[in-house]
Design an enzyme around this catalytic site. Structure first.
Site, PDB file in Angstrom:
ATOM      1  N   GLY A   1       0.819  -1.202   0.000  1.00 40.36           N
ATOM      2  CA  GLY A   1       0.000   0.000   0.000  1.00 40.36           C
ATOM      3  C   GLY A   1       0.849   1.248   0.000  1.00 40.36           C
ATOM      4  N   THR A   2       0.358   2.254  -0.704  1.00 43.45           N
ATOM      5  CA  THR A   2       1.048   3.539  -0.748  1.00 43.45           C
ATOM      6  C   THR A   2       0.160   4.547  -1.451  1.00 43.45           C
ATOM      7  OG1 THR A   2       3.116   4.629  -1.336  1.00 43.45           O
ATOM      8  CG2 THR A   2       2.186   3.161  -2.956  1.00 43.45           C
ATOM      9  N   THR A   3       0.583   5.791  -1.454  1.00 45.35           N
ATOM     10  CA  THR A   3      -0.075   6.847  -2.217  1.00 45.35           C
ATOM     11  C   THR A   3       1.010   7.718  -2.832  1.00 45.35           C
ATOM     12  OG1 THR A   3      -1.997   6.883  -0.742  1.00 45.35           O
ATOM     13  CG2 THR A   3      -1.660   8.796  -2.150  1.00 45.35           C
TER      14      THR A   3
ATOM     15  N   LYS B   1       9.696   7.516  -0.655  1.00 45.24           N
ATOM     16  CA  LYS B   1       9.243   6.883  -1.891  1.00 45.24           C
ATOM     17  C   LYS B   1       9.483   7.744  -3.129  1.00 45.24           C
ATOM     18  CE  LYS B   1       5.632   4.591   0.766  1.00 45.24           C
ATOM     19  NZ  LYS B   1       4.182   4.365   0.939  1.00 45.24           N
TER      20      LYS B   1
END
Length: 282
Positions: free
Chosen positions: A61-63, A94
């Site tokens: 998961g990430t944005t 990131k």
């Protein structure tokens, strides 16, 4: 005398049958050995297949967000690296630098995205040495696309490339799973992006200023953090324009709170005694 004895031994039916028996027994032993090896290999493959079926897939998961504005681009990302329900790193970076003027936002498998960025950084370094000038954003994006597409069956990563060059200005390229390359005015990726499509459809506009673009990125990442359990931590942004690169850091306790979010507390007792949050007013 010795020559005739050797000749008689070779012509002896006893030695012929002994050699034949030896080869026959050797063939039986080899057949048994490879039969058991095949059965063992079949059992291992069957066990691996059953494990793959019974074990749930690991979730990442990430944005990540990339936005163009009038004069450059703004990249943003959260900092939570998760392995299923376990948070492996709550303050990861990131947004990876490829060149002085091009950066990369990573989502999906951390190992896959890191190895892609390492290869592209090396290739761009060689490209800069050969040409004697920095690589353009389009060249960097196409190198990422080439690696992602040629290895699409093994890579599980989605990437956003953003940067500025003197030929085309600020550019954003999105490369999702599979290696497709898309030039976009803005790009969003990761598990938190599913909560942001409608938001960007409403608030996105052409010709934004730098301050408006940075505020939009921070607000969007904080919205994704509020809704997506796999996104969290802090917010990092990178602004790239003709003047250079500016990095900014937004701690989690300074981000805006949204509906049903609790304020940061130092103790569990403070959370239990805190009043219910007010509903969000549009």
């Amino acid at each position: 005398m010795n020559t005739s004895r050797a000749s008689s031994l070779r012509n002896s039916p006893f030695i012929y049958h002994s050699a034949q028996n030896f080869l026959f027994r050797l063939g039986i032993l080899l057949f048994i050995y490879y039969s058991f090896s095949f059965i063992d290999l079949y059992r291992k493959k069957t066990w691996t297949r059953r494990q793959a079926i019974s074990t749930p897939p690991t979730l990442w998961g990430t944005t990540i967000i990339g936005v163009t504005y009038n004069g450059g681009v703004v990249l943003g990302a959260d900092s939570r690296t998760s392995t299923g329900m376990y948070v492996a790193n709550r303050a990861s970076d990131k947004i990876t630098q490829l060149t002085d003027n091009v950066y990369l936002c990573r989502s999906g498998s951390a190992a896959d995205s890191q190895i892609v960025s390492d290869y592209v950084r090396y290739f761009l370094h060689q490209h800069t040495i050969q040409l004697g000038q920095p690589a353009t954003v389009k060249v960097a994006a196409n190198l990422v696309r080439l690696l992602a597409y040629n290895n699409k069956n093994m890579l599980q990563t989605g990437l956003i490339i953003g940067g500025w060059d003197k030929y085309e200005g600020g550019k954003i390229f999105g490369i999702p799973l599979g290696g497709t390359i898309l030039e976009l005015p803005f790009a969003i990726g990761g598990s938190g992006s599913t909560y942001l499509y409608g938001f960007f459809d409403q608030v996105w506009k052409e010709g934004m200023t730098r301050e408006e673009a940075e505020q939009l990125v921070v607000k969007a990442v904080s919205l994704a953090i509020a809704r997506d359990g796999a996104s969290g931590g802090v917010v990092r942004t990178v602004t790239i324009n003709s003047e250079g690169v500016t990095r900014k850091f937004y701690p989690g306790d300074t981000l805006p709170l949204w509906h049903e979010e609790l304020e940061p507390q130092n103790s569990l007792l403070d959370i239990l005694s805190a009043p219910s949050p007010d509903p969000m007013v549009s």
